[in-house]
Structure formats: C-alpha cells, structure tokens
Design a protein around this motif. Structure first.
Motif, PDB file in Angstrom:
ATOM      1  N   ALA A  15       0.814  -1.219   0.000  1.00 21.04           N
ATOM      2  CA  ALA A  15       0.000   0.000   0.000  1.00 21.04           C
ATOM      3  C   ALA A  15       0.848   1.270   0.000  1.00 21.04           C
ATOM      4  CB  ALA A  15      -0.957  -0.004   1.187  1.00 21.04           C
ATOM      5  N   ALA A  16       1.992   1.222   0.630  1.00 25.67           N
ATOM      6  CA  ALA A  16       2.825   2.421   0.727  1.00 25.67           C
ATOM      7  C   ALA A  16       3.818   2.564  -0.434  1.00 25.67           C
ATOM      8  CB  ALA A  16       3.586   2.414   2.050  1.00 25.67           C
ATOM      9  N   ALA A  17       3.842   1.600  -1.337  1.00 25.14           N
ATOM     10  CA  ALA A  17       4.803   1.634  -2.441  1.00 25.14           C
ATOM     11  C   ALA A  17       4.212   2.401  -3.624  1.00 25.14           C
ATOM     12  CB  ALA A  17       5.179   0.223  -2.854  1.00 25.14           C
ATOM     13  N   PRO A  18       4.697   3.608  -3.875  1.00 23.38           N
ATOM     14  CA  PRO A  18       4.124   4.428  -4.950  1.00 23.38           C
ATOM     15  C   PRO A  18       4.218   3.793  -6.333  1.00 23.38           C
ATOM     16  CG  PRO A  18       5.995   5.556  -3.917  1.00 23.38           C
ATOM     17  CD  PRO A  18       5.798   4.266  -3.202  1.00 23.38           C
ATOM     18  N   ARG A  19       5.183   2.923  -6.532  1.00 21.91           N
ATOM     19  CA  ARG A  19       5.345   2.329  -7.867  1.00 21.91           C
ATOM     20  C   ARG A  19       4.185   1.422  -8.247  1.00 21.91           C
ATOM     21  NH1 ARG A  19      10.217  -2.052  -7.414  1.00 21.91           N
ATOM     22  NH2 ARG A  19       8.854  -3.750  -8.020  1.00 21.91           N
ATOM     23  N   TYR A  20       3.381   1.010  -7.277  1.00 25.23           N
ATOM     24  CA  TYR A  20       2.245   0.129  -7.560  1.00 25.23           C
ATOM     25  C   TYR A  20       0.920   0.871  -7.720  1.00 25.23           C
ATOM     26  CZ  TYR A  20       5.431  -3.624  -6.443  1.00 25.23           C
ATOM     27  OH  TYR A  20       6.502  -4.483  -6.437  1.00 25.23           O
ATOM     28  N   LYS A  21       0.925   2.177  -7.526  1.00 25.02           N
ATOM     29  CA  LYS A  21      -0.327   2.942  -7.568  1.00 25.02           C
ATOM     30  C   LYS A  21      -1.081   2.785  -8.887  1.00 25.02           C
ATOM     31  CE  LYS A  21       0.162   6.314  -3.988  1.00 25.02           C
ATOM     32  NZ  LYS A  21      -0.727   5.789  -2.988  1.00 25.02           N
ATOM     33  N   ASP A  22      -0.377   2.691  -9.984  1.00 24.28           N
ATOM     34  CA  ASP A  22      -1.030   2.553 -11.286  1.00 24.28           C
ATOM     35  C   ASP A  22      -0.727   1.210 -11.947  1.00 24.28           C
ATOM     36  OD1 ASP A  22      -2.448   5.011 -11.442  1.00 24.28           O
ATOM     37  OD2 ASP A  22      -0.529   6.023 -11.692  1.00 24.28           O
ATOM     38  N   ASP A  23      -0.400   0.236 -11.129  1.00 22.72           N
ATOM     39  CA  ASP A  23      -0.108  -1.097 -11.643  1.00 22.72           C
ATOM     40  C   ASP A  23      -1.418  -1.900 -11.696  1.00 22.72           C
ATOM     41  OD1 ASP A  23       0.593  -3.835 -11.942  1.00 22.72           O
ATOM     42  OD2 ASP A  23       2.563  -3.437 -11.053  1.00 22.72           O
ATOM     43  N   PRO A  24      -1.851  -2.282 -12.900  1.00 22.39           N
ATOM     44  CA  PRO A  24      -3.126  -2.998 -13.007  1.00 22.39           C
ATOM     45  C   PRO A  24      -3.134  -4.329 -12.254  1.00 22.39           C
ATOM     46  CG  PRO A  24      -2.043  -2.866 -15.148  1.00 22.39           C
ATOM     47  CD  PRO A  24      -1.232  -2.056 -14.189  1.00 22.39           C
ATOM     48  N   ARG A  25      -1.970  -4.951 -12.123  1.00 20.83           N
ATOM     49  CA  ARG A  25      -1.916  -6.219 -11.377  1.00 20.83           C
ATOM     50  C   ARG A  25      -2.251  -5.997  -9.906  1.00 20.83           C
ATOM     51  NH1 ARG A  25       4.076  -7.476 -12.857  1.00 20.83           N
ATOM     52  NH2 ARG A  25       4.031  -5.317 -12.180  1.00 20.83           N
ATOM     53  N   TYR A  26      -1.721  -4.946  -9.351  1.00 18.49           N
ATOM     54  CA  TYR A  26      -1.994  -4.613  -7.950  1.00 18.49           C
ATOM     55  C   TYR A  26      -3.468  -4.227  -7.769  1.00 18.49           C
ATOM     56  CZ  TYR A  26      -1.308  -2.546  -3.331  1.00 18.49           C
ATOM     57  OH  TYR A  26      -1.396  -2.231  -1.996  1.00 18.49           O
ATOM     58  N   LEU A  27      -3.992  -3.459  -8.711  1.00 21.39           N
ATOM     59  CA  LEU A  27      -5.400  -3.075  -8.641  1.00 21.39           C
ATOM     60  C   LEU A  27      -6.297  -4.309  -8.729  1.00 21.39           C
ATOM     61  CD1 LEU A  27      -7.537  -0.892  -8.414  1.00 21.39           C
ATOM     62  CD2 LEU A  27      -7.420  -0.623 -10.897  1.00 21.39           C
ATOM     63  N   ARG A  28      -5.921  -5.274  -9.554  1.00 23.86           N
ATOM     64  CA  ARG A  28      -6.712  -6.514  -9.648  1.00 23.86           C
ATOM     65  C   ARG A  28      -6.764  -7.230  -8.299  1.00 23.86           C
ATOM     66  NH1 ARG A  28      -4.798  -6.661 -15.017  1.00 23.86           N
ATOM     67  NH2 ARG A  28      -2.961  -7.873 -14.508  1.00 23.86           N
ATOM     68  N   ALA A  29      -5.685  -7.166  -7.530  1.00 19.66           N
ATOM     69  CA  ALA A  29      -5.686  -7.772  -6.194  1.00 19.66           C
ATOM     70  C   ALA A  29      -6.700  -7.064  -5.299  1.00 19.66           C
ATOM     71  CB  ALA A  29      -4.289  -7.714  -5.582  1.00 19.66           C
ATOM     72  N   TRP A  30      -6.768  -5.746  -5.387  1.00 22.93           N
ATOM     73  CA  TRP A  30      -7.754  -4.992  -4.606  1.00 22.93           C
ATOM     74  C   TRP A  30      -9.177  -5.359  -5.029  1.00 22.93           C
ATOM     75  CZ3 TRP A  30      -7.359  -2.101  -0.317  1.00 22.93           C
ATOM     76  CH2 TRP A  30      -6.092  -1.658   0.068  1.00 22.93           C
ATOM     77  N   VAL A  31      -9.385  -5.488  -6.333  1.00 25.05           N
ATOM     78  CA  VAL A  31     -10.715  -5.847  -6.836  1.00 25.05           C
ATOM     79  C   VAL A  31     -11.080  -7.261  -6.372  1.00 25.05           C
ATOM     80  CG1 VAL A  31     -12.074  -6.308  -8.928  1.00 25.05           C
ATOM     81  CG2 VAL A  31     -10.648  -4.242  -8.774  1.00 25.05           C
ATOM     82  N   ALA A  32     -10.120  -8.171  -6.399  1.00 28.79           N
ATOM     83  CA  ALA A  32     -10.372  -9.539  -5.915  1.00 28.79           C
ATOM     84  C   ALA A  32     -10.728  -9.506  -4.429  1.00 28.79           C
ATOM     85  CB  ALA A  32      -9.148 -10.422  -6.159  1.00 28.79           C
ATOM     86  N   LEU A  33     -10.059  -8.659  -3.671  1.00 30.75           N
ATOM     87  CA  LEU A  33     -10.381  -8.516  -2.252  1.00 30.75           C
ATOM     88  C   LEU A  33     -11.797  -7.970  -2.089  1.00 30.75           C
ATOM     89  CD1 LEU A  33      -9.626  -8.617   0.733  1.00 30.75           C
ATOM     90  CD2 LEU A  33      -8.570  -6.335   0.447  1.00 30.75           C
ATOM     91  N   ALA A  34     -12.138  -6.957  -2.854  1.00 31.36           N
ATOM     92  CA  ALA A  34     -13.487  -6.379  -2.775  1.00 31.36           C
ATOM     93  C   ALA A  34     -14.544  -7.429  -3.088  1.00 31.36           C
ATOM     94  CB  ALA A  34     -13.606  -5.189  -3.735  1.00 31.36           C
ATOM     95  N   ASP A  35     -14.255  -8.302  -4.036  1.00 35.54           N
ATOM     96  CA  ASP A  35     -15.194  -9.371  -4.402  1.00 35.54           C
ATOM     97  C   ASP A  35     -15.457 -10.326  -3.241  1.00 35.54           C
ATOM     98  OD1 ASP A  35     -15.584  -8.487  -6.986  1.00 35.54           O
ATOM     99  OD2 ASP A  35     -14.158  -9.895  -7.872  1.00 35.54           O
ATOM    100  N   ARG A  36     -14.508 -10.421  -2.323  1.00 39.54           N
ATOM    101  CA  ARG A  36     -14.623 -11.385  -1.227  1.00 39.54           C
ATOM    102  C   ARG A  36     -15.051 -10.753   0.094  1.00 39.54           C
ATOM    103  NH1 ARG A  36     -11.432 -12.867  -5.025  1.00 39.54           N
ATOM    104  NH2 ARG A  36     -11.100 -15.028  -5.539  1.00 39.54           N
ATOM    105  N   GLU A  37     -15.072  -9.444   0.152  1.00 41.87           N
ATOM    106  CA  GLU A  37     -15.426  -8.759   1.398  1.00 41.87           C
ATOM    107  C   GLU A  37     -16.928  -8.566   1.512  1.00 41.87           C
ATOM    108  OE1 GLU A  37     -13.707  -8.121   3.948  1.00 41.87           O
ATOM    109  OE2 GLU A  37     -11.627  -8.092   3.289  1.00 41.87           O
ATOM    110  N   GLU A  38     -17.392  -8.503   2.738  1.00 43.52           N
ATOM    111  CA  GLU A  38     -18.812  -8.272   2.988  1.00 43.52           C
ATOM    112  C   GLU A  38     -19.240  -6.896   2.489  1.00 43.52           C
ATOM    113  OE1 GLU A  38     -21.614  -8.100   6.892  1.00 43.52           O
ATOM    114  OE2 GLU A  38     -20.140  -9.725   6.785  1.00 43.52           O
ATOM    115  N   ASP A  39     -18.358  -5.904   2.646  1.00 44.11           N
ATOM    116  CA  ASP A  39     -18.651  -4.547   2.187  1.00 44.11           C
ATOM    117  C   ASP A  39     -17.616  -4.135   1.140  1.00 44.11           C
ATOM    118  OD1 ASP A  39     -19.461  -1.955   1.783  1.00 44.11           O
ATOM    119  OD2 ASP A  39     -18.902  -1.239   3.782  1.00 44.11           O
ATOM    120  N   PRO A  40     -17.844  -4.499  -0.113  1.00 48.86           N
ATOM    121  CA  PRO A  40     -16.855  -4.178  -1.145  1.00 48.86           C
ATOM    122  C   PRO A  40     -16.656  -2.675  -1.332  1.00 48.86           C
ATOM    123  CG  PRO A  40     -18.837  -5.091  -2.119  1.00 48.86           C
ATOM    124  CD  PRO A  40     -18.980  -5.228  -0.643  1.00 48.86           C
ATOM    125  N   LEU A  41     -17.669  -1.883  -1.046  1.00 52.33           N
ATOM    126  CA  LEU A  41     -17.505  -0.433  -1.209  1.00 52.33           C
ATOM    127  C   LEU A  41     -16.475   0.130  -0.234  1.00 52.33           C
ATOM    128  CD1 LEU A  41     -21.130   0.793  -1.975  1.00 52.33           C
ATOM    129  CD2 LEU A  41     -19.224   0.441  -3.553  1.00 52.33           C
TER     130      LEU A  41
END
Length: 132
Positions: A15-41
């Motif tokens: 989360a603190a690594a600026p080089r990943y801010k626009d990395d689609p692979r990292y964003l996909r991990a966040w989206v996968a997490l949202a898919d599994r969380e009770e409150d994706p928002l």
C-alpha cells in the motif's frame, strides 16, 4: 477465507509503495479482495483514498458493477462518468462497459413500463364502466 486473508496482507504490504499505484496487477488484487469482502464499497473507498488505479478503467468498472448490483444505478452511472472524465485507460473498454450498462438500464426502464401498463390494464378491468 484463506485467500481473503492473503489478499488483505498482500494489498496492505504494498500500500505504501508508490510504484504500484497505477499497476493494473496490484489493482486486480484490490478488486479480488473487494469481491470477497462483505462490504466491497469499503475496499473501494480505501483504494480511492490511497489513489490506487486513479487512471485505470478497472477501478471504475469494478466499483460500478458493485453499485449496480446494489441497485444504486445513479451512483454507478456517476462512477462510469468519472472514469471517462479522467480518461481512465483503456478508455475504449470503459466506454464499452458504460454503453452496456446504459443498455441494461434502458431494458430495465422498458420492463418497468410493461409492468406498469399491465398493472393499469388490470385496474381498468376491475373498474365498472362509467355510465353503465
């Protein structure tokens, strides 16, 4: 549960690594997490707060899908509009997803009109004719 725990650790670790801010692979991990969380928002709020994927279409598409699933259509529409306003990439894909969303909304309106027309027809059938 194990995958959810892994995704939480993974997203937090970088989360603190600026080089990943626009990395689609990292964003996909966040989206996968949202898919599994009770409150994706809540996950998307964190993504936005940290500035992840601010110019990636996936961020806007995924959040809009969640909102549409919650029947928050106006908010979903606003998310697509924001993504297009910032020129999220790939823009063509985002525009296509938005057009698909608009098509679903149009079909929804048409279904509602048909239901309303049937409902009104049944009410008219039950009313006695005036002057009869």
């Amino acid at each position: 549960p194990a995958l959810t725990a892994f995704l939480r650790k993974f997203t937090a670790a970088f989360a603190a690594a600026p080089r990943y801010k626009d990395d689609p692979r990292y964003l996909r991990a966040w989206v996968a997490l949202a898919d599994r969380e009770e409150d994706p928002l809540a996950v998307f709020e964190e993504v936005e707060k940290c500035g992840f994927g601010a110019r990636l279409a996936l961020r806007f598409e995924a959040k809009a899908v969640v909102l549409e699933g919650r029947r928050e259509f106006a908010r979903a529409d606003a998310v697509y509009a924001e993504g297009m306003r910032v020129g999220a990439a790939p823009l063509e894909r985002l525009q296509r997803r938005y057009e698909e969303f608009q098509g679903r909304m149009q079909r929804r309106v048409e279904r509602q009109k048909r239901r309303d027309a049937k409902r009104h027809a049944k009410v008219r059938e039950r009313r006695p004719e005036a002057g009869a």
